[in-house]
Design a protein around this motif. Structure first.
Motif, PDB file in Angstrom:
ATOM      1  N   GLU A  16      -5.227   4.014  11.823  1.00  0.00           N
ATOM      2  CA  GLU A  16      -6.278   4.783  11.146  1.00  0.00           C
ATOM      3  C   GLU A  16      -5.688   5.640  10.029  1.00  0.00           C
ATOM      4  O   GLU A  16      -6.256   5.723   8.931  1.00  0.00           O
ATOM      5  N   THR A  17      -4.557   6.267  10.296  1.00  0.00           N
ATOM      6  CA  THR A  17      -3.897   7.097   9.287  1.00  0.00           C
ATOM      7  C   THR A  17      -3.467   6.258   8.096  1.00  0.00           C
ATOM      8  O   THR A  17      -3.639   6.654   6.940  1.00  0.00           O
ATOM      9  N   LYS A  18      -2.922   5.088   8.386  1.00  0.00           N
ATOM     10  CA  LYS A  18      -2.483   4.195   7.312  1.00  0.00           C
ATOM     11  C   LYS A  18      -3.678   3.749   6.464  1.00  0.00           C
ATOM     12  O   LYS A  18      -3.591   3.708   5.236  1.00  0.00           O
ATOM     13  N   GLU A  19      -4.788   3.437   7.103  1.00  0.00           N
ATOM     14  CA  GLU A  19      -5.994   3.012   6.384  1.00  0.00           C
ATOM     15  C   GLU A  19      -6.533   4.143   5.517  1.00  0.00           C
ATOM     16  O   GLU A  19      -6.925   3.930   4.368  1.00  0.00           O
ATOM     17  N   LYS A  20      -6.559   5.358   6.045  1.00  0.00           N
ATOM     18  CA  LYS A  20      -7.038   6.504   5.265  1.00  0.00           C
ATOM     19  C   LYS A  20      -6.129   6.765   4.068  1.00  0.00           C
ATOM     20  O   LYS A  20      -6.611   7.054   2.971  1.00  0.00           O
ATOM     21  N   ALA A  21      -4.817   6.657   4.275  1.00  0.00           N
ATOM     22  CA  ALA A  21      -3.866   6.868   3.177  1.00  0.00           C
ATOM     23  C   ALA A  21      -4.062   5.811   2.096  1.00  0.00           C
ATOM     24  O   ALA A  21      -4.027   6.115   0.899  1.00  0.00           O
ATOM     25  N   SER A  22      -4.283   4.587   2.507  1.00  0.00           N
ATOM     26  CA  SER A  22      -4.506   3.506   1.561  1.00  0.00           C
ATOM     27  C   SER A  22      -5.786   3.749   0.765  1.00  0.00           C
ATOM     28  O   SER A  22      -5.823   3.548  -0.454  1.00  0.00           O
ATOM     29  N   SER A  23      -6.825   4.183   1.443  1.00  0.00           N
ATOM     30  CA  SER A  23      -8.092   4.473   0.788  1.00  0.00           C
ATOM     31  C   SER A  23      -7.940   5.611  -0.214  1.00  0.00           C
ATOM     32  O   SER A  23      -8.462   5.535  -1.330  1.00  0.00           O
ATOM     33  N   MET A  24      -7.207   6.644   0.155  1.00  0.00           N
ATOM     34  CA  MET A  24      -6.984   7.772  -0.750  1.00  0.00           C
ATOM     35  C   MET A  24      -6.171   7.325  -1.964  1.00  0.00           C
ATOM     36  O   MET A  24      -6.450   7.747  -3.088  1.00  0.00           O
ATOM     37  N   ALA A  25      -5.190   6.476  -1.756  1.00  0.00           N
ATOM     38  CA  ALA A  25      -4.379   5.975  -2.863  1.00  0.00           C
ATOM     39  C   ALA A  25      -5.235   5.142  -3.813  1.00  0.00           C
ATOM     40  O   ALA A  25      -5.093   5.243  -5.040  1.00  0.00           O
ATOM     41  N   ASP A  26      -6.120   4.336  -3.260  1.00  0.00           N
ATOM     42  CA  ASP A  26      -7.020   3.537  -4.097  1.00  0.00           C
ATOM     43  C   ASP A  26      -7.935   4.437  -4.934  1.00  0.00           C
ATOM     44  O   ASP A  26      -8.152   4.182  -6.118  1.00  0.00           O
ATOM     45  N   LYS A  27      -8.455   5.480  -4.310  1.00  0.00           N
ATOM     46  CA  LYS A  27      -9.335   6.407  -5.034  1.00  0.00           C
ATOM     47  C   LYS A  27      -8.568   7.126  -6.142  1.00  0.00           C
ATOM     48  O   LYS A  27      -9.089   7.299  -7.250  1.00  0.00           O
ATOM     49  N   ALA A  28      -7.336   7.542  -5.854  1.00  0.00           N
ATOM     50  CA  ALA A  28      -6.525   8.224  -6.863  1.00  0.00           C
ATOM     51  C   ALA A  28      -6.209   7.290  -8.023  1.00  0.00           C
ATOM     52  O   ALA A  28      -6.266   7.688  -9.192  1.00  0.00           O
ATOM     53  N   SER A  29      -5.902   6.053  -7.715  1.00  0.00           N
ATOM     54  CA  SER A  29      -5.610   5.067  -8.758  1.00  0.00           C
ATOM     55  C   SER A  29      -6.829   4.823  -9.626  1.00  0.00           C
ATOM     56  O   SER A  29      -6.732   4.740 -10.854  1.00  0.00           O
TER      57      SER A  29
END
Length: 65
Positions: A16-29
């Motif tokens: 779950e943490t990895k998925e949230k981090a990935s989602s945040m990185a996508d939003k930042a990009s």
């Protein structure tokens, strides 16, 4: 709670943490890309205005003949 269950829950939390981090990185990009595009558009608009101003000055001074 046995160790097997605790291990499973730890794995779930990690995923779950990895998925949230990935989602945040996508939003930042995505936000960075949007900002870049906005800046490029603003620069193009400034260039066009500068070009129009130069043309107007040339017309006014008779240099555009």
């Amino acid at each position: 709670m046995n160790t097997e269950n605790m291990s499973y829950q730890a794995g779930q939390a990690k995923a779950e943490t990895k998925e949230k981090a990935s989602s945040m990185a996508d939003k930042a990009s995505s936000a960075a890309q949007s900002a870049k595009e906005s800046m490029e558009e603003a620069g193009a608009q400034m260039q066009a205005k500068a070009r129009d101003t130069m043309d107007s000055m040339k017309d006014a001074t008779g240099m555009n003949k």
